[in-house]
Scaffold this active site. Structure first.
Site, short mmCIF file in Angstrom:
data_model
loop_
_atom_site.label_atom_id
_atom_site.label_comp_id
_atom_site.label_asym_id
_atom_site.label_seq_id
_atom_site.Cartn_x
_atom_site.Cartn_y
_atom_site.Cartn_z
N SER A 1 14.18 -0.27 152.82
CA SER A 1 13.59 0.80 152.48
C SER A 1 14.28 0.74 150.86
O SER A 1 14.77 1.53 149.67
CB SER A 1 13.57 2.00 152.82
N THR B 1 9.36 7.68 150.70
CA THR B 1 10.20 8.07 150.88
C THR B 1 11.31 7.48 151.67
O THR B 1 10.96 6.04 152.16
CB THR B 1 9.66 9.46 151.67
N GLU B 2 12.46 8.09 151.57
CA GLU B 2 13.73 6.60 152.44
C GLU B 2 12.87 6.24 153.16
O GLU B 2 13.97 5.38 153.85
CB GLU B 2 15.07 6.76 151.43
N ASN B 3 13.06 6.98 154.53
CA ASN B 3 12.96 7.04 155.12
C ASN B 3 11.89 6.43 156.14
O ASN B 3 11.43 6.22 157.28
CB ASN B 3 12.70 8.47 156.59
#
Lengths: 236, 227
Positions: free
Chosen positions: B95, B53-55
């Site tokens: 990320s 997940t990009e966070n």
């Protein structure tokens, strides 16, 4: 002796002036430095340019800063989300400017700012309206656009633990933009749950080395933004 | 008058299951918000897939039980998740280095429109009053080689989403690998859309009716004989 601890959030933000560019950490509520933002509202600085992934929710934290009319421009990737009404209202009535940036480009512009790199080429957004007006160049047969780095006068960040040198660790996905924003601001101000003695944070486990941090404030029990929104709290 | 709508076809879970079948063992995968999130629950037994997940989390696990949500452990849709054993947290530049540096194997995204050239539109309908919000979609399609799209075949009012040309602002040009809709699995080929599979009971003619671009037949022969 180096001691970056500051006694209060108010003291930590006391020199943020009108027109400043301020990076604010957080992805949604995770990592959002609510207490520092509220201190900035109390401080009264206006015409701010804010660099943050979102625009806050409800009427607390970043959304409250925007609602108070202090923000002239937002640089962000995703200005709308659940419970986000303040920014859309101001945007539609043209009372706030928006620079929309793909999230990875936003992160890289901040990283580059902190690393002394003025600009870089990326394939993100090529062929889209977000590439309009940007210099483009072909490397190895693929098109890239040039993006400029971002620096700020101040960064407001929430971390989990700090020592007096400003060494930081974070909590889970609340890390997000914190480490790169600390590198890209002239003055990085960090609120932490726990203050440790030097050496208590093992040097192998430091996420943000203290050289990137100028001020540390102890906020032992930070407010949870989603709870404040549920309770209908409006700051101030 | 209610609009004329296409057949129901596959459910969203069916679509997610079909997409999950096409994700190889050992893949690193980013799931977009919405229908793509369902893919995580359909990884076939015997395969290990690591979700990004990009966070800032590699090794996204299922949602936590009620009462055990952690506001500091969320996905890109800002919903509470868990971290699997062996997971890793990292900051946003790392990320997106995973995304933009070509380290992820698969990106699964939703769509508003897909063109026969593989153009994807999934972030804005381009109306002047809309609040534009792009998030990480443009980085994902630019940086991840295999882009799978999960979407209903038409809009709620029956307008085709698979088109000759997208009318909405693009997320990326020529980026889509394969599309999983409620009516068909469609591959993007140099010649345009090609149906790899159709939902049970549907004919190619019927799926073509809801597709606003030529759709060729690329179904395996054995399957074609059965329908």
């Amino acid at each position: 002796m180096i001691d970056k601890r500051v006694e209060s959030c108010a003291a930590a933000v006391a020199d943020i002036s009108h027109g400043a560019t301020v990076m604010i950490g957080g992805f949604g509520e995770a990592g959002s430095p609510v207490e520092l933002i509220h201190a900035l509202i109390d401080r009264g600085a206006r015409d701010l340019t804010i660099v943050s992934n979102n625009t806050g929710s409800g009427r607390v934290g970043l959304a409250a800063l925007i609602a108070a009319g202090r923000v002239a421009k937002m640089i962000c990737s995703y200005p709308r989300s659940a419970n986000s009404t303040v920014f859309p209202e101001l945007f539609r009535s043209r009372r706030i400017a928006l620079e929309l940036v793909p999230q990875g480009t936003l992160a890289e512009r901040i990283r580059a700012g902190g690393a002394g790199i003025p600009a870089f080429y990326t394939p993100s957004a090529v062929g889209t309206i977000l590439a309009d007006g940007k210099e483009s160049r072909v490397f190895d047969g693929r098109e890239y656009i040039m993006e400029c780095s971002i620096r700020a006068d101040f960064a407001l960040v929430r971390a989990d633990r700090a020592d007096r040198y400003g060494n930081l660790t974070y909590s889970k996905t609340a890390r997000n933009f914190g480490p790169i924003m600390c590198t890209a601001a002239d003055c990085s101000i960090v609120q932490v749950r726990t203050l440790s003695e030097p050496g208590e944070i093992d040097a192998e486990w430091v996420v943000t080395p203290g050289i990137f941090v100028q001020r540390v404030v102890h906020v032992a029990n930070p407010q949870q933004e989603s709870r404040l929104v549920r309770e209908g709290v409006a700051y101030p | 008058m209610s609009p004329i709508l296409p057949p129901v076809g596959w459910s969203r879970d069916d679509m997610a299951r079909l997409a999950a079948l096409d994700i190889a063992d050992g893949s690193y995968v980013n799931l977009g918000i919405g229908i793509p999130e369902l893919v995580a629950a359909h990884v076939p037994p015997g395969r290990e897939v690591v979700f990004h997940t990009e966070n800032g989390l590699l090794g996204v696990g299922p949602p936590p039980p009620a009462g055990l949500e952690d506001p500091e452990l969320i996905n890109a849709g800002k919903k509470p998740v868990t971290a699997v054993p062996g997971a890793a947290y990292f900051h946003h530049a790392d990320s997106f280095a995973m995304i933009r540096g070509g380290h992820l194997d698969v990106s699964v995204l939703g769509a508003m429109q897909v063109s026969e050239k593989g153009d994807l539109a999934n972030w804005s309908v381009g109306e002047p009053d809309a609040i534009p919000a792009v998030g990480g979609a443009m980085d994902l399609v630019a940086g991840v080689k295999t882009v799978l799209v999960l979407t209903e075949h038409t809009t709620k009012s029956g307008e085709p989403k698979l088109l000759r040309r997208c009318s909405f602002p693009l997320t990326g040009r020529g980026v889509v690998t394969r599309i999983y809709t409620n009516l068909a699995v469609v591959e993007l080929t140099p010649e345009g859309f090609a149906a790899l599979a159709l939902a049970p009971g549907l004919s190619l003619k019927e799926v073509r009716r809801w597709t606003d671009a030529p759709l060729s037949d690329a179904r395996p022969k054995r399957v074609r004989m059965c329908t």
